[in-house]
Design an enzyme around this catalytic site. Structure first.
Site, mmCIF file in Angstrom:
data_model
loop_
_atom_site.group_PDB
_atom_site.id
_atom_site.type_symbol
_atom_site.label_atom_id
_atom_site.label_comp_id
_atom_site.label_asym_id
_atom_site.label_seq_id
_atom_site.Cartn_x
_atom_site.Cartn_y
_atom_site.Cartn_z
ATOM 1 N N LYS A 138 14.198 -6.415 2.219
ATOM 2 C CA LYS A 138 15.461 -6.934 1.696
ATOM 3 C C LYS A 138 16.397 -7.450 2.787
ATOM 4 O O LYS A 138 17.246 -8.313 2.524
ATOM 5 C CB LYS A 138 16.172 -5.858 0.885
ATOM 6 C CG LYS A 138 15.511 -5.520 -0.442
ATOM 7 C CD LYS A 138 15.766 -6.598 -1.476
ATOM 8 C CE LYS A 138 15.308 -6.159 -2.859
ATOM 9 N NZ LYS A 138 15.596 -7.182 -3.877
ATOM 10 N N SER A 193 19.897 -1.056 -6.508
ATOM 11 C CA SER A 193 19.511 0.348 -6.638
ATOM 12 C C SER A 193 19.292 0.994 -5.276
ATOM 13 O O SER A 193 19.117 2.201 -5.191
ATOM 14 C CB SER A 193 18.226 0.472 -7.476
ATOM 15 O OG SER A 193 17.146 -0.157 -6.812
ATOM 16 N N GLU A 239 3.302 -4.934 -10.907
ATOM 17 C CA GLU A 239 4.414 -4.224 -11.544
ATOM 18 C C GLU A 239 3.961 -2.840 -11.987
ATOM 19 O O GLU A 239 2.775 -2.621 -12.260
ATOM 20 C CB GLU A 239 4.891 -4.977 -12.788
ATOM 21 C CG GLU A 239 5.618 -6.279 -12.524
ATOM 22 C CD GLU A 239 6.155 -6.894 -13.806
ATOM 23 O OE1 GLU A 239 7.368 -7.128 -13.868
ATOM 24 O OE2 GLU A 239 5.362 -7.142 -14.740
ATOM 25 N N GLY A 299 7.366 -1.072 -16.376
ATOM 26 C CA GLY A 299 8.293 -2.165 -16.100
ATOM 27 C C GLY A 299 7.584 -3.495 -16.011
ATOM 28 O O GLY A 299 7.605 -4.164 -14.976
ATOM 29 N N ASP A 344 8.126 -6.464 -17.295
ATOM 30 C CA ASP A 344 8.907 -7.580 -17.829
ATOM 31 C C ASP A 344 8.418 -8.937 -17.336
ATOM 32 O O ASP A 344 8.415 -9.918 -18.089
ATOM 33 C CB ASP A 344 10.396 -7.401 -17.499
ATOM 34 C CG ASP A 344 10.640 -7.154 -16.020
ATOM 35 O OD1 ASP A 344 10.151 -6.144 -15.494
ATOM 36 O OD2 ASP A 344 11.320 -7.975 -15.380
ATOM 37 N N SER A 348 6.329 -3.470 0.603
ATOM 38 C CA SER A 348 7.696 -3.978 0.642
ATOM 39 C C SER A 348 8.719 -3.044 1.260
ATOM 40 O O SER A 348 9.782 -3.498 1.703
ATOM 41 C CB SER A 348 8.145 -4.375 -0.767
ATOM 42 O OG SER A 348 8.097 -3.253 -1.632
#
Length: 326
Positions: A57, A82, A208, A212, A214, A308
């Site tokens: 990030k 989060s 995923e 979750g 989506d 990640s």
């Protein structure tokens, strides 16, 4: 005939890489013969758990924040997250001599909240199951005159995240497939942009948690689908719908999304610790879980995967990975 300019391009990712040089870490790529045997392919793990703030990030946060005007920087930055983007924006703000206000869920991992505060950010909490973090952050930014840097819905954020894949491919050369965690979709969008831009034939695979899914549902429907806020140990992927910008990229460039269960994520975290000697947080372990359990089907010869992040405190890690893990 009209054409639509994509929100992020390979040139944008390369520009972000130049901006991040000397600021972000160039993270290592790890190999494991045991993993190769389990997966049936040569696996190259891009370990963003060694990035600043412990996750990819920082790449997107700094790339976006560093482009703000002096006037914007003088007023400060707002973000919602989060955990990992929260830390990334807090550190980017500190590096650039400004302040940050972060909207975080009340149940964010304590280690991520403490790290965010440790970088000097002000934290505003909300209930992730009833509150709208975007609305809260937008209202806060408007009230205080802050520049809002979202965790994935931003071209400069996506371009910054794509530098992880760019570095991987610069180091190991062409791979046949690339596995990347998918939450809001920024890492996947940036990575797919870099990977397909360099090697158009590469197979891009998002991963995923089962609870979750989506993005998988959205790709199958051809439009963004919303699901109830998922309850999964992969807190960084506990989102109810893909981003609008990120989905516009991923529906073009993402070839497939595969799912892994929480137990498989735990096993992958344990494997990373015992065999690779690294600590990986649940969201970061999803590509590894997919590789170990064959979720991506028969793999081609050379496969890259982005780990990640590694932000998890010792107590939570022991709870998830110990022999008595629930």
């Amino acid at each position: 005939m009209t054409t639509t300019t994509p929100p992020v391009t390979l040139d944008d990712v390369r520009d972000a890489a130049a901006r991040l040089k000397g600021v972000a870490h160039r993270t290592p790529v790890l190999r494991s013969r045991t993993l190769d045997a389990l997966a049936g392919a040569e696996i190259f793990l891009k370990c963003e758990n060694f990035q600043r703030v412990g996750a990819f990030k920082f790449r997107g946060a700094y790339n976006a924040a560093s482009r703000l005007t002096p006037e914007q920087l003088s007023r400060g930055i707002a973000a919602y997250s989060s955990g990992n983007h929260a830390q990334a924006v807090a550190l980017a703000a500190r590096e650039l001599g400004t302040t940050a206000v972060i909207v975080m869920p009340e149940d964010a991992p304590p280690s991520k909240r403490a790290a965010t505060a440790g970088y000097g950010a002000e934290i505003v909490t909300y209930d992730r199951y009833s509150g709208d973090r975007v609305a809260i952050a937008e209202a806060l930014a408007a009230e205080r005159g802050l520049a809002l840097i979202p965790p994935y819905e931003h071209p400069h954020v996506m371009a910054g995240q794509g530098t992880a894949a760019l570095e991987l491919l610069e180091e190991v050369g062409e791979v046949d497939a690339l596995l990347t965690p998918v939450g809001g979709g920024g890492l996947m969008a940036g990575s797919a942009t870099a990977a397909k831009g360099l090697y158009p034939g590469i197979r891009t695979v998002g991963v995923e948690p089962e609870a979750g899914d989506d993005t998988k549902r959205s790709l199958e429907a051809g439009r963004r689908i919303s699901i109830p806020v998922p309850r999964t140990i992969a807190d960084g992927q506990a989102l109810h719908t893909p981003g609008e910008l990120t989905f516009s990229v991923n529906r073009r460039l993402l070839d497939e999304v595969v799912l892994v269960g929480d137990d498989e994520i735990r096993d992958a975290m344990r494997f990373a610790f015992e065999r690779l000697k690294i600590v990986v947080e649940p969201s970061g372990a999803t590509p590894l879980a997919a590789l170990i359990n064959g979720r991506a089907g028969t793999l081609p010869r050379r496969v890259g995967a982005i780990i990640s992040g590694g932000n998890i405190d010792a107590g939570r890690f022991a709870e998830l990975c110990g022999s008595g893990a629930p």
